[in-house]
Design a protein around this motif. Structure first.
Motif, short mmCIF file in Angstrom:
data_model
loop_
_atom_site.label_atom_id
_atom_site.label_comp_id
_atom_site.label_asym_id
_atom_site.label_seq_id
_atom_site.Cartn_x
_atom_site.Cartn_y
_atom_site.Cartn_z
N MET A 1 0.88 -1.07 -0.01
CA MET A 1 -0.01 0.01 0.14
C MET A 1 0.72 1.11 -0.06
N ALA A 2 0.43 2.31 -0.90
CA ALA A 2 1.39 3.39 -1.02
C ALA A 2 1.03 4.35 0.15
N LYS A 3 2.27 4.97 0.35
CA LYS A 3 2.03 6.29 1.66
C LYS A 3 1.18 7.34 1.05
N LYS A 4 0.25 7.77 1.82
CA LYS A 4 -0.45 8.88 1.52
C LYS A 4 0.39 10.14 1.55
N GLU A 5 0.16 10.89 0.46
CA GLU A 5 0.81 12.17 0.29
C GLU A 5 0.48 13.15 1.07
N ILE A 6 1.35 13.80 1.84
CA ILE A 6 0.93 14.59 2.98
C ILE A 6 1.20 16.23 2.52
N THR A 7 0.22 16.76 2.02
CA THR A 7 0.31 18.28 1.64
C THR A 7 0.11 19.41 2.72
N LEU A 8 0.85 20.17 3.22
CA LEU A 8 0.88 21.14 4.10
C LEU A 8 0.30 22.53 3.51
N ARG A 9 -0.46 23.03 4.47
CA ARG A 9 -0.77 24.47 3.96
C ARG A 9 0.26 25.17 4.35
N LYS A 10 0.04 26.37 3.41
CA LYS A 10 1.26 27.64 3.47
C LYS A 10 1.56 27.89 4.97
N PRO A 11 0.63 27.92 5.97
CA PRO A 11 1.09 28.54 7.29
C PRO A 11 1.78 27.40 8.04
N THR A 55 -10.29 17.31 21.24
CA THR A 55 -11.44 16.47 21.35
C THR A 55 -11.82 16.23 20.10
N PRO A 56 -12.56 14.91 19.74
CA PRO A 56 -13.09 14.81 18.45
C PRO A 56 -14.09 15.87 17.96
N LYS A 57 -14.77 16.50 18.77
CA LYS A 57 -15.77 17.49 18.15
C LYS A 57 -15.06 18.72 17.74
N ALA A 58 -13.88 18.94 18.40
CA ALA A 58 -13.01 20.31 17.85
C ALA A 58 -12.43 19.70 16.47
N ARG A 59 -12.19 18.33 16.45
CA ARG A 59 -11.52 18.19 15.12
C ARG A 59 -12.38 18.21 13.78
N GLU A 60 -13.61 18.07 14.05
CA GLU A 60 -14.54 17.88 12.92
C GLU A 60 -14.75 19.02 12.13
N ARG A 61 -14.27 20.35 12.62
CA ARG A 61 -14.23 21.49 11.74
C ARG A 61 -13.07 21.36 10.94
N TYR A 62 -12.29 20.71 11.08
CA TYR A 62 -10.93 20.67 10.10
C TYR A 62 -11.05 19.50 9.10
N ASN A 63 -10.29 19.90 7.85
CA ASN A 63 -10.07 18.80 6.97
C ASN A 63 -8.65 18.45 6.78
N PHE A 64 -7.86 18.90 7.64
CA PHE A 64 -6.54 18.41 7.73
C PHE A 64 -5.57 18.28 9.02
N ASP A 65 -4.64 17.67 8.84
CA ASP A 65 -4.18 17.23 10.14
C ASP A 65 -3.02 18.48 10.59
N VAL A 68 1.41 18.54 14.93
CA VAL A 68 1.68 17.74 16.00
C VAL A 68 1.09 16.20 15.65
N GLU A 69 -0.12 16.14 15.16
CA GLU A 69 -0.85 14.81 14.68
C GLU A 69 0.10 14.37 13.59
N LEU A 70 0.66 15.02 12.70
CA LEU A 70 1.77 14.49 11.89
C LEU A 70 2.91 14.08 12.33
N ARG A 71 3.06 14.52 13.71
CA ARG A 71 4.52 14.28 14.32
C ARG A 71 5.83 14.86 13.78
N PHE A 72 5.37 16.26 13.11
CA PHE A 72 6.23 17.15 12.94
C PHE A 72 6.80 17.88 14.02
N LEU A 73 5.78 18.09 14.65
CA LEU A 73 6.03 18.86 16.17
C LEU A 73 5.49 18.27 17.11
#
Length: 107
Positions: A1-11, A55-65, A68-73
């Motif tokens: 299975m191929a790794k999912k390409e992670i695209t970061l936002r400019k900020p 919280t899961p509810k707080a995460r619902e408003r975003y469509n990107f990781d 910290v979740e990406l383990r970059f910070l």
């Protein structure tokens, strides 16, 4: 299975590159905002919120990781001026990605 390409936002790229170039080991939210020129009210959205706000509810408003979740910070608590403050530290994985972002985006 191929790794999912992670695209970061400019900020997010700006945050990673600025922390990579900084000589400090860790940074408060205010320092991250100042270094990266990202709106201070959006640092939690892009880098990662305070642990008590993840919280899961707080995460619902975003469509990107966040970084910290990406383990970059990594989020830690440090005593700064006698008060416990949340700080961000760039990880080795984050440094590698920051180098890629700096090269590809020319920042």
């Amino acid at each position: 299975m191929a790794k999912k390409e992670i695209t970061l936002r400019k900020p997010q790229a700006a945050i990673l590159v600025s922390l990579m170039r900084s000589r400090r080991k860790y940074h408060t939210r205010a320092q991250v905002a100042e270094l990266s020129q990202v709106d201070p009210t959006k640092i939690g959205d892009y880098a990662g919120p305070r642990p008590e706000n993840q919280t899961p509810k707080a995460r619902e408003r975003y469509n990107f990781d966040n970084l910290v979740e990406l383990r970059f910070l990594k989020v830690e608590t440090h005593d700064i001026d006698g008060r416990d403050k949340m700080v961000y530290t760039i990880t080795p994985k984050g440094r590698d990605r920051a180098k890629q972002e700096a090269k590809s985006r020319g920042i």
